[in-house]
Write an enzyme that holds these catalytic residues in place. Structure first.
Site, short mmCIF file in Angstrom:
data_model
loop_
_atom_site.label_atom_id
_atom_site.label_comp_id
_atom_site.label_asym_id
_atom_site.label_seq_id
_atom_site.Cartn_x
_atom_site.Cartn_y
_atom_site.Cartn_z
N ASP A 1 -5.23 -6.79 0.67
CA ASP A 1 -5.32 -5.65 0.00
C ASP A 1 -4.06 -4.90 0.49
O ASP A 1 -4.02 -4.30 1.68
CB ASP A 1 -6.48 -4.61 0.02
N ASP B 1 -4.74 -1.05 1.42
CA ASP B 1 -5.60 -0.68 2.64
C ASP B 1 -4.87 -1.40 4.14
O ASP B 1 -4.95 -0.72 4.96
CB ASP B 1 -6.99 -1.92 2.55
N ARG C 1 -6.47 -0.66 -10.07
CA ARG C 1 -7.23 -1.74 -10.75
C ARG C 1 -8.44 -1.50 -10.79
O ARG C 1 -9.14 -1.24 -9.57
CB ARG C 1 -6.85 -3.01 -10.00
N THR D 1 -13.22 -4.71 -14.43
CA THR D 1 -12.30 -5.24 -15.33
C THR D 1 -10.99 -5.90 -14.77
O THR D 1 -10.15 -6.64 -15.47
CB THR D 1 -12.04 -4.49 -16.34
C1 PRP Z 1 -2.60 -2.98 -6.11
C2 PRP Z 1 -1.16 -3.27 -5.94
C3 PRP Z 1 -0.70 -3.16 -7.24
C4 PRP Z 1 -1.80 -3.96 -8.18
C5 PRP Z 1 -1.40 -5.33 -8.27
O1 PRP Z 1 -3.08 -1.87 -6.17
O2 PRP Z 1 -0.45 -2.40 -5.09
O3 PRP Z 1 -0.54 -1.95 -7.80
O4 PRP Z 1 -3.13 -3.68 -7.11
O5 PRP Z 1 -2.70 -5.97 -9.25
P1 PRP Z 1 -2.30 -6.40 -10.60
O6 PRP Z 1 -0.97 -6.98 -10.54
O7 PRP Z 1 -3.34 -7.37 -10.87
O8 PRP Z 1 -2.28 -5.37 -11.51
P2 PRP Z 1 -4.52 -1.29 -6.25
O9 PRP Z 1 -4.98 -1.27 -7.74
O10 PRP Z 1 -5.51 -1.93 -5.39
O11 PRP Z 1 -4.39 0.25 -5.99
P3 PRP Z 1 -3.81 1.09 -4.55
O12 PRP Z 1 -2.29 0.72 -4.34
O13 PRP Z 1 -4.28 2.27 -4.75
O14 PRP Z 1 -4.43 0.24 -3.40
N1 URA Z 2 -3.74 -6.00 -5.08
C1 URA Z 2 -3.55 -6.22 -3.69
O1 URA Z 2 -3.24 -5.30 -2.95
N2 URA Z 2 -3.46 -7.61 -3.14
C2 URA Z 2 -3.79 -8.46 -4.17
O2 URA Z 2 -3.54 -9.77 -3.86
C3 URA Z 2 -3.74 -8.24 -5.41
C4 URA Z 2 -3.78 -7.11 -5.84
#
Ligand code: PRP
Ligand code: URA
Length: 207
Positions: free
Chosen positions: A197, A200, A101, A105
């Site tokens: 998160d 993380d 994400r 944005t």
């Molecule tokens: C997180 C999560 C999803 C997304 C959810 O990933 O694992 O993929 O956000 O958010 P959304 O429904 O609003 O799109 P992130 O973008 O943090 O990446 P990561 O898995 O690499 O930490």
């Molecule tokens: N991505 C995450 O990991 N947690 C949230 O709550 C939203 C997006």
């Protein structure tokens, strides 16, 4: 509507994985355990075929799964659910979609796609612990459909009404399974109360 998995064993583990005091080792274990329970339900309607098996005593009429399964973790947090589902369906193939994400944005950015040809004609299970705005899941479903997939389910751990509606509007053919549908998104588009998160917390990268 997303299907909630309300089994007490899932809800108990969910209470622990949400806890900010739960460290990354236990978080990973719980993600695996919760995924197994949710997938047990999500895979309930897989097509099966009758087979004959010779036991040491007699011939038995049995059923085996009759579709090619492709598990698709959304990188990176989705990988935290991979071991859990592969314990249930060890012969499944695995495809990867890399999305993050954008911090400003909040829209998904695609950085990786590697899907096996079996997505066409097989059954795809998209895994990602968090379905927040729904942008990432919806983008992964677009990618799968562009590669010929037509039979897809989504398995997440925590979602919220906004995300479910976003995905259902764009992909009404795709069923979502979750352990929780939380209250809402906050101003940073995090699920409230959620679990923070997920990437993380899985990988110990926050501090
Ligand atoms: C997180 C999560 C999803 C997304 C959810 O990933 O694992 O993929 O956000 O958010 P959304 O429904 O609003 O799109 P992130 O973008 O943090 O990446 P990561 O898995 O690499 O930490
Ligand atoms: N991505 C995450 O990991 N947690 C949230 O709550 C939203 C997006």
């Amino acid at each position: 509507m997303a299907q909630l998995i309300e089994h007490p064993c899932v809800q108990h583990k969910l209470a622990i994985i949400r806890d900010e005091e739960t460290g990354h080792k236990r978080f990973r274990e719980l993600a695996t355990e919760i995924t197994q329970f949710i997938c047990y339900e999500a895979l309930k309607n897989l097509p099966t075929i009758e087979v004959k098996v010779t036991t040491p005593v007699a011939e038995a009429t049995c059923r085996k799964i009759d579709t090619k399964l492709v598990v698709v973790p959304i990188l990176r947090a989705g990988v935290g659910m991979l071991d859990g589902i592969l314990e249930l369906v060890p012969t499944a193939r695995v495809g990867f979609v890399g999305l993050y994400r954008d911090e400003e944005t909040k829209k998904p950015v695609t950085y990786y796609e590697r899907l096996p040809p079996q997505v066409r004609g097989g059954t795809c299970i998209v895994i990602d612990p968090m379905l927040a705005t729904g942008g990432s899941t919806s983008a992964a479903l677009d990618i799968l459909k562009n590669n010929g997939a037509s039979d897809i389910v989504v398995v997440c751990i925590v979602t919220c009404p906004e995300g479910v509606e976003f995905v259902e509007t764009r992909h009404p053919d795709v069923k979502i399974y979750a352990a929780a549908i939380d209250d809402r998104l906050n101003e940073k588009k995090y699920i409230v109360p959620g679990l923070g998160d997920a990437g993380d917390r899985l990988y110990g990268t926050s501090h």
